[in-house]
Design an enzyme around this catalytic site. Structure first.
Site, PDB file in Angstrom:
ATOM      1  CE1 TYR A  79      -3.675  -4.464   6.134  1.00 27.61           C
ATOM      2  CE2 TYR A  79      -2.750  -2.684   4.823  1.00 27.61           C
ATOM      3  CZ  TYR A  79      -3.517  -3.820   4.907  1.00 27.61           C
ATOM      4  OH  TYR A  79      -4.140  -4.307   3.812  1.00 27.61           O
ATOM      5  CD  GLU A 119      -4.502  -0.638  -6.816  1.00 27.39           C
ATOM      6  OE1 GLU A 119      -5.058  -1.145  -5.840  1.00 27.39           O
ATOM      7  OE2 GLU A 119      -4.238   0.573  -6.913  1.00 27.39           O
ATOM      8  CD  GLU A 141      -3.780   1.706  -2.981  1.00 22.91           C
ATOM      9  OE1 GLU A 141      -3.630   1.008  -1.958  1.00 22.91           O
ATOM     10  OE2 GLU A 141      -4.339   1.290  -4.005  1.00 22.91           O
ATOM     11  CG  ASP A 175      -2.224  -0.762   0.948  1.00 16.72           C
ATOM     12  OD1 ASP A 175      -2.846  -0.529  -0.099  1.00 16.72           O
ATOM     13  OD2 ASP A 175      -2.604  -1.591   1.791  1.00 16.72           O
ATOM     14  CG  HIS A 235      -7.809   1.583  -6.231  1.00 15.22           C
ATOM     15  ND1 HIS A 235      -7.018   1.599  -5.104  1.00 15.22           N
ATOM     16  CD2 HIS A 235      -8.784   2.503  -6.006  1.00 15.22           C
ATOM     17  CE1 HIS A 235      -7.494   2.485  -4.233  1.00 15.22           C
ATOM     18  NE2 HIS A 235      -8.565   3.041  -4.762  1.00 15.22           N
ATOM     19  CG  HIS A 290      -6.089   1.027   1.608  1.00 13.22           C
ATOM     20  ND1 HIS A 290      -6.127   0.621   0.286  1.00 13.22           N
ATOM     21  CD2 HIS A 290      -7.305   1.573   1.859  1.00 13.22           C
ATOM     22  CE1 HIS A 290      -7.324   0.885  -0.217  1.00 13.22           C
ATOM     23  NE2 HIS A 290      -8.047   1.469   0.712  1.00 13.22           N
ATOM     24  CD  GLU A 303      -6.020  -1.820  -2.710  1.00 12.84           C
ATOM     25  OE1 GLU A 303      -5.963  -1.134  -3.746  1.00 12.84           O
ATOM     26  OE2 GLU A 303      -5.351  -1.554  -1.687  1.00 12.84           O
TER      27      GLU A 303
END
Lengths: 324, 161
Positions: free
Chosen positions: A110, A163, A103, A72, A200, A106, A197
């Site tokens: 995490y 992606e 991104e 990402d 994308h 994203h 994703e």
């Protein structure tokens, strides 16, 4: 690093009231409607579940997520941005800025998972692993090399494969936990990433196909050959990476089916036929169902016994612009 | 080959069936400019009519019973998941009275909204959802839909009217 990602040399004020490609508006709206932030997902509800995992399972999960964080980060910081100078319309440029930002969301999400579930030391160890794992580094490097290249079509191929294919060795695990009623809030967050994703990959694949229309037959063939070569190269590396991660828990073969299934979808996003035969894409139904709860094909008339119709499932049909 | 591809590109981005025209195809479909559903229909090799791409154009009119293939649009809430061109087509009484079944195109990565447009149309028009496939479909999808449609129309013709 001396190479630089190209920037546009000329920019005009973007006029959203004059559209060359309706797909730009459609995808922009879709991305905006899908916008989310990790703070909206109640990750802390997974703390108890996290402690039911063995230390090995916890370590695997953290490694998978640092791997996804790296991809990402690549896509947010370099990948989506590198596509901007090749855009065919100003609105396409704007869509890539949206993709780049998401991104980064994203990648940050995490870290939200980590800070909710793990200690600082565990987090640092997992990030160190991501720097030292050769297969993970290799996949990031293969894709990065194309982003610094000069061929707009090849960049889009690399980007679509990232992606729509490279994430899935990682996405498998939260779907697996979810199918066993573990880390279900984390899985909800990952499903939001998967959905993004998918848009994308669809959009970049579409722009790739628009670009292909403008080149010679010879060039088209070159790009097709290149796509399959790159997919094979990435696939071999993915298989290694999958064994690195999942052999300890005995899931590698199951993950590979998921890789094949997603490689086919990545190819389709680029307008190419699926490559892996159905004998190796039979994804574990529990994983498919964690991904999409109503994907079970036995509910389809053509696939089921053929004796019963599926009519009038409990769906709300009233939010469309019907006249009847 | 180049000519074939050029022709294909023209279809892919063209307006579809002539707006306002009638069709006696037993398969009617919508496909956006991305052309995924269009590619699937081409692989079926069956006579089919494409609903016009531009929402502002007049729709097309079915002359005989048909099956509809529809991709799913939209986001999280599932609102507006049916392409507006398809809603416009089904708003014509003539068209929806001849609709016999729906096939959905989609992507499981969209989770709960996978092929939602097909489910909504099936529920709203009280017809069966016949099949679902992802993106432009695999060769297995093509085989199943060809066989499925053949059996479906045979069965339909045996039904008491």
């Amino acid at each position: 690093m001396t190479e630089k990602v190209k920037l546009l040399h000329h920019v005009e004020a973007i006029n959203w009231n004059r559209i060359q490609d309706e797909k730009d508006v459609e995808v922009w709206n879709r991305l905006v409607n899908n916008f989310w932030l990790p703070e909206k997902v109640p990750l802390s509800n997974d703390v108890q579940s996290w402690h039911t995992l063995t230390p090995e399972e916890q370590q695997l999960t953290m490694r998978v997520f640092t791997g996804l964080t790296l991809l990402d980060t690549v896509q947010g910081t370099v990948g989506a941005v590198s596509l901007i100078p090749d855009a065919l319309t100003p609105h396409e440029e704007a869509v890539y800025t949206n993709i780049a930002f998401m991104e980064s969301v994203h990648a940050k999400s995490y870290s939200s998972i980590f800070s909710t579930l793990c200690s600082t030391k565990e987090i640092d160890d997992a990030f160190r692993w991501s720097v030292e794992n050769p297969n993970l580094q290799k996949k990031a490097q293969i894709v990065m090399d194309y982003y610094f290249g000069d061929d707009p079509l090849k960049k889009k191929v690399a980007s679509t494969l990232l992606e729509s294919f490279l994430f899935y060795s990682g996405f498998y695990l939260p779907m697996y936990w979810s199918s066993r009623a573990k880390l279900t809030n984390t899985a909800d967050l990952i499903r939001l990433i998967i959905r993004d994703e998918a848009v994308h990959g669809y959009y970049i694949g579409y722009k790739f196909q628009k670009g292909l229309e403008q080149v010679s037959e010879e060039k088209r063939q070159e790009i097709k050959d290149y796509t399959f070569e790159l997919l094979y190269e990435l696939y071999e590396n993915e298989v290694q990476y999958t064994h690195d991660l999942y052999d300890s828990v005995g899931l590698a073969e199951d993950v590979k089916k998921f890789l094949h299934y997603n490689a086919n979808k990545a190819l389709m996003n680029l307008g190419y036929e699926a490559m892996f035969p159905s004998s190796v894409t039979d994804v574990n139904p529990a994983i498919l169902s964690a991904l999409s709860p109503n994907a079970d094909e036995n509910h389809d008339f053509f696939s089921g016994s053929g004796s019963s119709y599926v009519i009038g499932k409990a769906v709300n049909t009233e939010d469309e612009d019907w006249d009847f | 080959m180049a000519a074939v591809q050029a022709a294909d590109a023209a279809i892919m981005h063209g307006p579809g069936q002539q707006p306002g025209s009638s069709t006696d195809a037993a398969l009617i479909y919508f496909s956006s400019a991305s052309g995924n559903t269009h590619r699937f229909v081409q692989k079926l090799g069956l006579e089919a009519a494409r609903i016009p791409l531009r929402t502002s154009d007049e729709t097309i009119y079915a002359l005989r019973p048909f099956v509809l293939i529809v991709p799913t649009y939209g986001g999280e809430s599932g609102r507006n998941s049916i392409p507006p061109q398809v809603v416009k087509f089904l708003n014509e009484e003539q068209n929806r009275s001849l609709l016999r079944g729906v096939i959905g195109a989609g992507n499981t990565n969209f989770g709960t909204t996978y092929c939602l447009a097909a489910d909504k149309i099936a529920a709203k028009c009280q017809v069966p959802r016949l099949y679902r496939f992802e993106l432009m479909g695999t060769s297995e999808d093509v085989d199943r839909v060809k066989k499925g449609l053949e059996d479906f129309w045979t069965r339909q013709s045996q039904m008491p009217q």
